[in-house]
Design an enzyme around this catalytic site. Structure first.
Site, PDB file in Angstrom:
ATOM      1  N   HIS A 130       0.858  -1.309  -0.114  1.00  0.00           N
ATOM      2  CA  HIS A 130      -0.118  -0.044   0.094  1.00  0.00           C
ATOM      3  C   HIS A 130       0.841   1.312   0.079  1.00  0.00           C
ATOM      4  O   HIS A 130       1.714   1.428   0.820  1.00  0.00           O
ATOM      5  CB  HIS A 130      -0.893  -0.032   1.479  1.00  0.00           C
ATOM      6  CG  HIS A 130      -1.640   1.045   1.346  1.00  0.00           C
ATOM      7  ND1 HIS A 130      -3.138   1.259   0.430  1.00  0.00           N
ATOM      8  CD2 HIS A 130      -1.783   2.570   1.896  1.00  0.00           C
ATOM      9  CE1 HIS A 130      -3.698   2.255   0.657  1.00  0.00           C
ATOM     10  NE2 HIS A 130      -2.874   3.377   1.527  1.00  0.00           N
ATOM     11  N   CYS A 131       0.803   1.998  -0.939  1.00  0.00           N
ATOM     12  CA  CYS A 131       1.646   3.277  -1.003  1.00  0.00           C
ATOM     13  C   CYS A 131       1.066   4.370  -0.362  1.00  0.00           C
ATOM     14  O   CYS A 131      -0.066   4.918  -0.711  1.00  0.00           O
ATOM     15  CB  CYS A 131       1.765   3.536  -2.682  1.00  0.00           C
ATOM     16  SG  CYS A 131       3.013   5.106  -2.964  1.00  0.00           S
ATOM     17  N   ARG A 132       1.595   4.933   0.576  1.00  0.00           N
ATOM     18  CA  ARG A 132       1.053   6.190   1.431  1.00  0.00           C
ATOM     19  C   ARG A 132       1.188   7.310   0.427  1.00  0.00           C
ATOM     20  O   ARG A 132       0.145   8.171   0.618  1.00  0.00           O
ATOM     21  CB  ARG A 132       1.649   6.240   2.746  1.00  0.00           C
ATOM     22  CG  ARG A 132       1.826   4.911   3.533  1.00  0.00           C
ATOM     23  CD  ARG A 132       0.298   5.076   4.100  1.00  0.00           C
ATOM     24  NE  ARG A 132       0.356   3.668   5.241  1.00  0.00           N
ATOM     25  CZ  ARG A 132      -0.599   3.317   5.693  1.00  0.00           C
ATOM     26  NH1 ARG A 132      -1.741   4.038   5.508  1.00  0.00           N
ATOM     27  NH2 ARG A 132      -0.870   2.187   6.326  1.00  0.00           N
ATOM     28  N   GLY A 182      -1.887   6.730  -1.937  1.00  0.00           N
ATOM     29  CA  GLY A 182      -2.949   6.609  -1.452  1.00  0.00           C
ATOM     30  C   GLY A 182      -3.814   5.402  -1.758  1.00  0.00           C
ATOM     31  O   GLY A 182      -5.061   5.513  -1.625  1.00  0.00           O
TER      32      GLY A 182
END
Length: 233
Positions: A72-74, A77
């Site tokens: 999950h790429c912060r 998003g």
């Protein structure tokens, strides 16, 4: 005959959790179970309360399972998985190139600014530009130059490190989750791994990620080293 399989893919691909009907997902996956579309490699997700294909994973932030979930790429998003892994890699490559180019262009002006001050002032300007601005030690233009250059250099290093790491995973046919657990079941060799993740035109998609280069798989079933007679490294 294959309508349940297609609908399941569409539900997995949806990136907005509020639009996913978990009741329908469970019904469709139950249909797959009865029809024999799954293998023993499928697992059960207790959060979604349904069976999920191999290499899929549940994301606590997105609140549903992702096909071939990598992470999950912060910053973006959203999760990086089967459908958007190729654009993600190109984003890292192009981002590193653009930011590095901007850093080189700003280099001469920043170098001239730094030579006009003491080493202590130079180090403070590079490391703490906001503090130097608030204390009145530099002008707004000098602060902007140092801040933008710092941002470009840090961004280029971040994108470059991410590109090297995911390039290694790409050549090994792994996801981040599989790399952390030392799994090599899907390593088909560098050339086949590139084609599996980027499509048959994997050389050209680095220039434009939306180039027509269909992925060989469907995100649900994957070839393993045992399937093609290769030995996992």
């Amino acid at each position: 005959m294959f309508e349940p399989l297609v609908r399941t893919r569409e539900l997995f691909y949806n990136q907005k959790a509020e639009r996913v009907s978990f009741i329908h997902l469970r019904i469709l996956l139950s249909t797959l179970l009865c029809a024999g579309y799954y293998s023993r490699h499928w697992s059960y997700c207790y959060q979604c309360q349904s069976q999920v294909p191999p290499r899929s994973g549940h994301c606590s932030a997105c609140r549903f399972c992702i096909l071939r979930r990598d992470h999950h790429c912060r910053l973006l998003g959203r999760c990086v998985g089967f459908r958007n892994y190729r654009p993600f890699l190109c984003l890292l490559l192009h981002g590193a190139g653009v930011l590095l180019h901007a850093s080189v262009l700003l280099g001469p002006a920043l170098s001239a600014l730094l030579r006009a001050h003491t080493p202590l002032h130079t180090a403070a300007l590079l490391l703490l530009p906001w503090l130097m601005l608030l204390t009145g030690r530099v002008s707004l233009a000098q602060f902007a130059l140092a801040f933008v250059t710092d941002t470009c250099v840090a961004g280029a290093l971040l994108c470059g490190a991410g590109l090297l790491f995911h390039g290694m995973l790409l050549l090994r046919g792994q996801t981040t989750w599989e790399w952390a657990r030392g799994q090599h079941a899907y390593d088909l060799g560098p050339c086949h791994n590139l084609q599996a993740a980027l499509g048959p035109r994997w050389v050209l998609v680095w220039l434009w990620p939306f180039l027509a280069s269909p992925l060989p798989g469907d995100g649900i079933t994957f070839q393993t080293a045992a399937d093609v007679g290769l030995r996992a490294s």
